[in-house]
Scaffold this motif. Structure first.
Motif, PDB file in Angstrom:
ATOM      1  N   UNK A  94      85.650  73.472  32.365  1.00 35.59           N
ATOM      2  CA  UNK A  94      85.972  72.184  33.605  1.00 35.59           C
ATOM      3  C   UNK A  94      85.520  71.181  32.403  1.00 35.59           C
ATOM      4  N   UNK A  95      85.550  69.824  33.582  1.00 31.75           N
ATOM      5  CA  UNK A  95      85.215  68.621  32.717  1.00 31.75           C
ATOM      6  C   UNK A  95      83.497  68.765  33.007  1.00 31.75           C
ATOM      7  N   UNK A  96      82.510  67.705  32.507  1.00 33.45           N
ATOM      8  CA  UNK A  96      81.135  67.698  33.036  1.00 33.45           C
ATOM      9  C   UNK A  96      80.768  66.639  33.359  1.00 33.45           C
ATOM     10  N   UNK A  97      81.331  65.531  32.865  1.00 32.59           N
ATOM     11  CA  UNK A  97      81.566  64.125  33.591  1.00 32.59           C
ATOM     12  C   UNK A  97      82.469  63.840  34.942  1.00 32.59           C
ATOM     13  N   UNK A  98      82.085  62.866  35.392  1.00 30.52           N
ATOM     14  CA  UNK A  98      82.819  63.695  36.619  1.00 30.52           C
ATOM     15  C   UNK A  98      83.205  61.705  36.367  1.00 30.52           C
ATOM     16  N   UNK A  99      83.271  60.571  37.817  1.00 31.87           N
ATOM     17  CA  UNK A  99      83.726  59.156  38.061  1.00 31.87           C
ATOM     18  C   UNK A  99      82.787  59.632  39.469  1.00 31.87           C
ATOM     19  N   UNK A 100      82.658  58.586  39.200  1.00 33.73           N
ATOM     20  CA  UNK A 100      81.032  58.380  40.532  1.00 33.73           C
ATOM     21  C   UNK A 100      80.456  56.912  40.657  1.00 33.73           C
ATOM     22  N   UNK A 101      81.076  56.756  42.146  1.00 32.03           N
ATOM     23  CA  UNK A 101      80.461  55.075  43.018  1.00 32.03           C
ATOM     24  C   UNK A 101      79.255  54.995  42.255  1.00 32.03           C
ATOM     25  N   UNK A 102      78.832  53.737  41.443  1.00 33.45           N
ATOM     26  CA  UNK A 102      77.395  53.294  41.233  1.00 33.45           C
ATOM     27  C   UNK A 102      76.530  52.120  40.996  1.00 33.45           C
ATOM     28  N   UNK A 103      75.841  52.097  41.766  1.00 32.89           N
ATOM     29  CA  UNK A 103      74.956  50.332  41.712  1.00 32.89           C
ATOM     30  C   UNK A 103      74.471  50.309  40.924  1.00 32.89           C
ATOM     31  N   UNK A 104      75.159  49.061  40.352  1.00 38.22           N
ATOM     32  CA  UNK A 104      74.511  48.597  38.571  1.00 38.22           C
ATOM     33  C   UNK A 104      73.544  47.059  38.776  1.00 38.22           C
ATOM     34  N   UNK A 105      72.566  47.568  38.588  1.00 35.60           N
ATOM     35  CA  UNK A 105      72.479  45.911  38.232  1.00 35.60           C
ATOM     36  C   UNK A 105      72.881  45.284  37.238  1.00 35.60           C
ATOM     37  N   UNK A 106      72.931  44.050  36.900  1.00 35.67           N
ATOM     38  CA  UNK A 106      73.117  43.839  35.217  1.00 35.67           C
ATOM     39  C   UNK A 106      72.123  42.434  35.217  1.00 35.67           C
ATOM     40  N   UNK A 107      71.776  42.108  34.043  1.00 38.41           N
ATOM     41  CA  UNK A 107      70.983  41.350  33.644  1.00 38.41           C
ATOM     42  C   UNK A 107      71.053  40.170  32.657  1.00 38.41           C
ATOM     43  N   UNK A 108      70.644  39.389  31.944  1.00 43.28           N
ATOM     44  CA  UNK A 108      70.761  38.077  30.935  1.00 43.28           C
ATOM     45  C   UNK A 108      69.897  38.601  30.092  1.00 43.28           C
ATOM     46  N   UNK A 109      69.134  39.385  30.138  1.00 43.34           N
ATOM     47  CA  UNK A 109      68.123  39.143  28.928  1.00 43.34           C
ATOM     48  C   UNK A 109      67.471  41.142  29.054  1.00 43.34           C
ATOM     49  N   UNK A 110      67.021  41.609  27.812  1.00 46.47           N
ATOM     50  CA  UNK A 110      66.423  43.215  28.000  1.00 46.47           C
ATOM     51  C   UNK A 110      65.100  42.632  28.542  1.00 46.47           C
ATOM     52  N   UNK A 111      64.428  42.044  29.104  1.00 43.18           N
ATOM     53  CA  UNK A 111      63.070  41.241  29.502  1.00 43.18           C
ATOM     54  C   UNK A 111      63.493  41.620  31.076  1.00 43.18           C
ATOM     55  N   UNK A 112      64.256  40.959  31.154  1.00 45.87           N
ATOM     56  CA  UNK A 112      64.648  41.021  32.584  1.00 45.87           C
ATOM     57  C   UNK A 112      65.096  42.398  33.430  1.00 45.87           C
ATOM     58  N   UNK A 113      65.576  43.343  32.495  1.00 44.24           N
ATOM     59  CA  UNK A 113      66.087  44.568  32.750  1.00 44.24           C
ATOM     60  C   UNK A 113      64.507  44.974  32.603  1.00 44.24           C
ATOM     61  N   UNK A 114      63.705  44.834  32.316  1.00 41.08           N
ATOM     62  CA  UNK A 114      62.364  45.835  32.141  1.00 41.08           C
ATOM     63  C   UNK A 114      61.964  45.682  33.003  1.00 41.08           C
ATOM     64  N   UNK A 115      61.721  44.267  33.574  1.00 41.32           N
ATOM     65  CA  UNK A 115      61.040  43.525  34.197  1.00 41.32           C
ATOM     66  C   UNK A 115      61.356  44.522  35.952  1.00 41.32           C
ATOM     67  N   UNK A 116      62.728  43.893  35.935  1.00 36.91           N
ATOM     68  CA  UNK A 116      63.366  44.854  36.998  1.00 36.91           C
ATOM     69  C   UNK A 116      63.546  46.568  37.313  1.00 36.91           C
ATOM     70  N   UNK A 117      63.342  47.551  36.174  1.00 34.33           N
ATOM     71  CA  UNK A 117      62.774  48.441  36.093  1.00 34.33           C
ATOM     72  C   UNK A 117      61.275  48.670  37.115  1.00 34.33           C
ATOM     73  N   UNK A 118      60.730  47.952  36.195  1.00 35.02           N
ATOM     74  CA  UNK A 118      59.102  47.846  36.792  1.00 35.02           C
ATOM     75  C   UNK A 118      58.875  48.000  37.621  1.00 35.02           C
ATOM     76  N   UNK A 119      60.025  46.928  38.622  1.00 31.96           N
ATOM     77  CA  UNK A 119      59.469  45.777  39.988  1.00 31.96           C
ATOM     78  C   UNK A 119      60.421  47.149  40.989  1.00 31.96           C
ATOM     79  N   UNK A 120      61.227  47.962  40.708  1.00 30.50           N
ATOM     80  CA  UNK A 120      62.165  49.270  41.042  1.00 30.50           C
ATOM     81  C   UNK A 120      60.893  50.055  41.353  1.00 30.50           C
TER      82      UNK A 120
END
Lengths: 396, 82
Positions: free
Chosen positions: B1-27
């Motif tokens: 049986x397939x291990x991977x399956x589709x799931x609705x996921x909330x994703x935040x996207x960014x314009x830069x690595x810096x913004x991504x890491x800053x977001x992760x820290x804040x979250x």
């Protein structure tokens, strides 16, 4: 953690590397601007000689320290090419070549020609020869693709380039330290390598080696500790191309790494990595045969019989990277790289790998690919784990 | 049986690595569970990192983005996950 991303950087190094770096910071070797040769001057001199020996360069004074292969490549491109000159590079180039070449063509009046690869990633000699017919001043050869792992026929391409009057710069980023390189044997005029991949040194240091008749103008200007009265950079090497204070811990670390490598049989290292490629490619081909699994392609040429892979045969040689792409819109390289990391603690790399043109050639410009890349430290048991993980993840 | 399956996921996207890491820290500081993943191909973003979390965290993230003026775009995407 199973680390299969050595094309990006090494995470394992000889213990002496970190030790040397800590020593360099602790003892505090001064910058060598004093009245007598300092510890730092001596360390830099010693490393230049070791690198010249390691890479078969004629003159240790033409071993230049940079911040990495990217800086080394930029130094040559911007220091050798002027408006009206032509530079040739291949579709397997890394952005460390593509981007500065683009800048040179857009804003500095340099012409560029990108020679094509065959669809399987090997050199398209017809395209290469057409490029050479434009009498370029410089040809940049990628030693090996960081996507397909294919090693270019460096000696042959260099000879053709020289015959057309061009100098040759070798981007040895994927080969240095894990593949025997002798500049004089290959005939290349310049060589760029990062300290932190196969050379097993730290990040933040790289090397540029120049032949004695390959003269480069400075890219960076600043203090050199000598000839301070000059408004220009000193005319002699290496100072001409080394402005600013040296990265002392980087030099110490790289020096320890080169000490280690000079005692190694690099051909044997290459042979071992080739065996890993043979083993992993064999495992991938078995997965490809299983109808219960989602279909995928391995990027780049591999012989039908993997036993034909041969470190002594340039046509059947291979470096440490091997990439694949699925034929599923849902199971993308991003999905796989994340699942491998999160659920199996296996690190590899997905995307375009800073090499967009080779992906375009291989039809993976939109999807990117999943790349596995090995080092002398990689074990077959780790490859088994990766293959098992892929089998599970690719199940329909 | 397939291990991977589709799931609705909330994703935040960014314009830069810096913004991504800053977001992760804040979250993380706001106790919002999630992690950085390679940006899914369905999302057009300049940064190769995105922040993935459960749908239930949407309101909390929207509040965080507003209060801290974080550079992030939230989307619900169907992702293959284990």
């Amino acid at each position: 953690m199973i680390y299969l991303n050595s094309s990006a950087t090494s995470i394992k190094r000889p213990d002496t590397v970190a030790k040397a770096m800590v020593e360099a910071l602790s003892i505090g070797a001064e910058a060598g601007r004093g009245g007598k040769p300092s510890g730092q001057s001596a360390a830099s001199f010693a490393l230049r000689e070791k690198l010249a020996r390691f890479f078969g360069a004629k003159d240790a004074a033409r071993v230049i320290f940079t911040s990495g292969a990217t800086m080394a490549i930029n130094t040559v491109l911007f220091g050798y090419l002027h408006a009206g000159d032509t530079v040739v590079y291949g579709e397997d180039a890394h952005n460390a070549v593509i981007r500065p070449v683009f800048e040179l063509t857009e804003r500095h009046g340099v012409n560029s020609i990108c020679y094509e690869l065959l669809d399987d990633g090997r050199v398209n000699f017809e395209s290469f020869k057409v490029a050479l017919a434009k009498h370029p001043k410089l040809v940049v050869i990628n030693g090996a693709s960081n996507v397909s792992g294919l090693i270019n026929p460096i000696k042959e391409l260099t000879a053709l380039s020289h015959a057309s009057g061009a100098k040759v710069m070798l981007d040895a980023s994927q080969l240095a330290g894990s593949y025997p390189i002798n500049m004089q044997d290959l005939g290349v005029d310049g060589l760029a390598a990062p300290g932190h991949k196969g050379l097993l040194g730290p990040n933040g240091i790289g090397v540029l080696l120049l032949d004695t008749d390959f003269d480069i103008e400075p890219l960076i200007f600043g203090g050199t500790g000598v000839m301070s009265e000059l408004k220009t950079m000193p005319p002699s090497y290496p100072e001409k191309l080394e402005a600013g204070t040296h990265n002392a811990p980087g030099i110490a670390g790289l020096s320890a790494a080169i000490d280690y490598l000079l005692e190694q049989d690099i051909q044997a290292v290459h042979q071992y990595i080739l065996e890993l490629i043979r083993y992993f490619a064999g495992g991938l081909r078995k997965l490809q045969e299983d109808p219960a699994l989602i279909d995928f392609d391995i990027l780049g040429y591999l012989p039908d019989d993997l036993e034909d892979l041969d470190a002594r045969d340039p046509e059947h040689d291979h470096a440490s990277a091997i990439s694949l792409v699925t034929k599923s819109e849902d199971i993308t390289p991003e999905v796989l790289v994340d699942a491998l990391a999160e659920n199996y603690d296996i690190l590899c790399r997905a995307g375009l790998h800073c090499a967009p043109l080779v992906h375009k050639r291989m039809g993976t410009a939109k999807t990117g690919a999943l790349r596995f890349s090995f080092s002398r430290y990689t074990q077959k048991s780790e490859l088994d784990a990766a293959l098992l993980a892929l089998r599970e993840l690719l199940e329909r | 049986m397939a291990i991977l399956s589709k799931k609705d996921t909330l994703v935040a996207s960014f314009n830069s690595t810096h913004a991504a890491l800053a977001f992760e820290k804040q979250a993380k500081a706001a106790n919002i569970e999630g992690r950085l993943i390679p940006t899914p191909p369905q999302i057009k973003a300049d940064c190769g990192l995105a922040f993935k979390t459960e749908l239930k965290n949407r309101e909390a993230l929207e509040q965080l983005i507003g209060e801290r003026k974080l550079e992030a775009e939230l989307q619900i995407v169907m992702l293959m996950t284990c």
